[in-house]
Write an enzyme that holds these catalytic residues in place. Sequence first.
Site, PDB file in Angstrom:
ATOM      1  N   LYS A 126     -27.199  70.153 -73.195  1.00  0.00           N
ATOM      2  CA  LYS A 126     -27.592  71.508 -72.784  1.00  0.00           C
ATOM      3  C   LYS A 126     -28.983  71.782 -73.312  1.00  0.00           C
ATOM      4  O   LYS A 126     -29.230  71.701 -74.509  1.00  0.00           O
ATOM      5  CB  LYS A 126     -26.615  72.561 -73.327  1.00  0.00           C
ATOM      6  CG  LYS A 126     -27.002  73.981 -72.904  1.00  0.00           C
ATOM      7  CD  LYS A 126     -26.788  74.170 -71.411  1.00  0.00           C
ATOM      8  CE  LYS A 126     -27.570  75.377 -70.873  1.00  0.00           C
ATOM      9  NZ  LYS A 126     -28.990  75.049 -70.580  1.00  0.00           N
ATOM     10  N   SER A 127     -29.866  72.111 -72.400  1.00  0.00           N
ATOM     11  CA  SER A 127     -31.259  72.359 -72.756  1.00  0.00           C
ATOM     12  C   SER A 127     -31.518  73.845 -72.983  1.00  0.00           C
ATOM     13  O   SER A 127     -30.674  74.699 -72.710  1.00  0.00           O
ATOM     14  CB  SER A 127     -32.170  71.843 -71.634  1.00  0.00           C
ATOM     15  OG  SER A 127     -31.872  72.528 -70.423  1.00  0.00           O
ATOM     16  N   GLY A 128     -32.715  74.139 -73.474  1.00  0.00           N
ATOM     17  CA  GLY A 128     -33.133  75.519 -73.663  1.00  0.00           C
ATOM     18  C   GLY A 128     -34.642  75.595 -73.713  1.00  0.00           C
ATOM     19  O   GLY A 128     -35.306  74.627 -74.102  1.00  0.00           O
ATOM     20  N   GLU A 157     -34.028  88.453 -73.144  1.00  0.00           N
ATOM     21  CA  GLU A 157     -34.778  88.814 -74.354  1.00  0.00           C
ATOM     22  C   GLU A 157     -34.601  87.800 -75.475  1.00  0.00           C
ATOM     23  O   GLU A 157     -35.487  87.633 -76.319  1.00  0.00           O
ATOM     24  CB  GLU A 157     -34.367  90.204 -74.840  1.00  0.00           C
ATOM     25  CG  GLU A 157     -34.816  91.355 -73.962  1.00  0.00           C
ATOM     26  CD  GLU A 157     -33.957  91.528 -72.720  1.00  0.00           C
ATOM     27  OE1 GLU A 157     -34.368  92.274 -71.810  1.00  0.00           O
ATOM     28  OE2 GLU A 157     -32.872  90.899 -72.659  1.00  0.00           O
ATOM     29  N   SER A 202     -31.452  78.684 -74.504  1.00  0.00           N
ATOM     30  CA  SER A 202     -30.248  78.509 -73.681  1.00  0.00           C
ATOM     31  C   SER A 202     -29.252  77.484 -74.197  1.00  0.00           C
ATOM     32  O   SER A 202     -28.200  77.288 -73.581  1.00  0.00           O
ATOM     33  CB  SER A 202     -30.648  78.150 -72.244  1.00  0.00           C
ATOM     34  OG  SER A 202     -31.132  79.284 -71.565  1.00  0.00           O
TER      35      SER A 202
END
Length: 306
Positions: A251-253, A185, A89
């Site tokens: 911003k993380s993911g 996905e 993300s």
Amino acid sequence: MKNKKMLKIGMCVGILGLSITSLVTFTGGALQVEAKEKTGQVKHKNQATHKEFSQLEKKFDARLGVYAIDTGTNQTIAYRPNERFAFASTYKALAAGVLLQQNSTKKLDEVITYTKEDLVDYSPVTEKHVDTGMTLGEIAEAAVRYSDNTAGNILFHKIGGPKGYEKALRKMGDRVTMSDRFETELNEAIPGDIRDTSTAKAIARNLKDFTVGNALPHQKRNILTEWMKGNATGDKLIRAGVPTDWVDADKSGAGSYGTRNDIAIVWPPNRSPIIIAILSSKDEKEATYDNQLIKEAAEVVIDAIK
């Protein structure tokens, strides 16, 4: 008499020339020594951080990719900077940057409608507004601040899909990032699969361009960084690893195979900002990611740059 004057002038010019030459030689030599000292210091710091990052990998049984840029000095901290990781993300911040790049701020007030069928897993904001729709600005903010996946997909659609995103980054000089799929996905993060991957170095450079570089005008840079400052999913990541009096926008993911990432711009008091990209993954598909790994990696970066 004339010859004596000419001789004196010649001697003075010669002495002056010798003095200037000596000064240039001395100054040049001093600058070379200073440059070598700085290069040596940077090399020493990267060697030291390399050991610390390696120890973190062993501690958390993970692979790390780190790239940080001190925008005031251009000093960099790097560890596996060119190895690929699933970006997860983190793309949402950069995709929001592309959106701002391609549209006027007035366009952010346009209402976007979508259906219940458009919703995907983890859409805490968009799922509440199916009946009314949301403005493009609200959607971008939901993607960046709350990591809303449906909002992320709408962002993609507005910039030409994953390939439109990739194309926009290519125009900025990024020859590395591969963007192929929509949410959710793109979070599969299968080892060896280069789809939806990038490197810490490429991501950090893109973030730098969008937040302190020339990719966006000042007003749009502020919009993007304000969205990132409000990130609701980053409290335990880079933000937890920097001093409390520093300002953080991140911003993380997250994804399969223990993928945990965070990208940030942080502002120390009275200093130029620092860009940080920290990516991580593990070998097992169901592996649990570690927020603590990102926090401790950020601490290594900050200690090296201070």
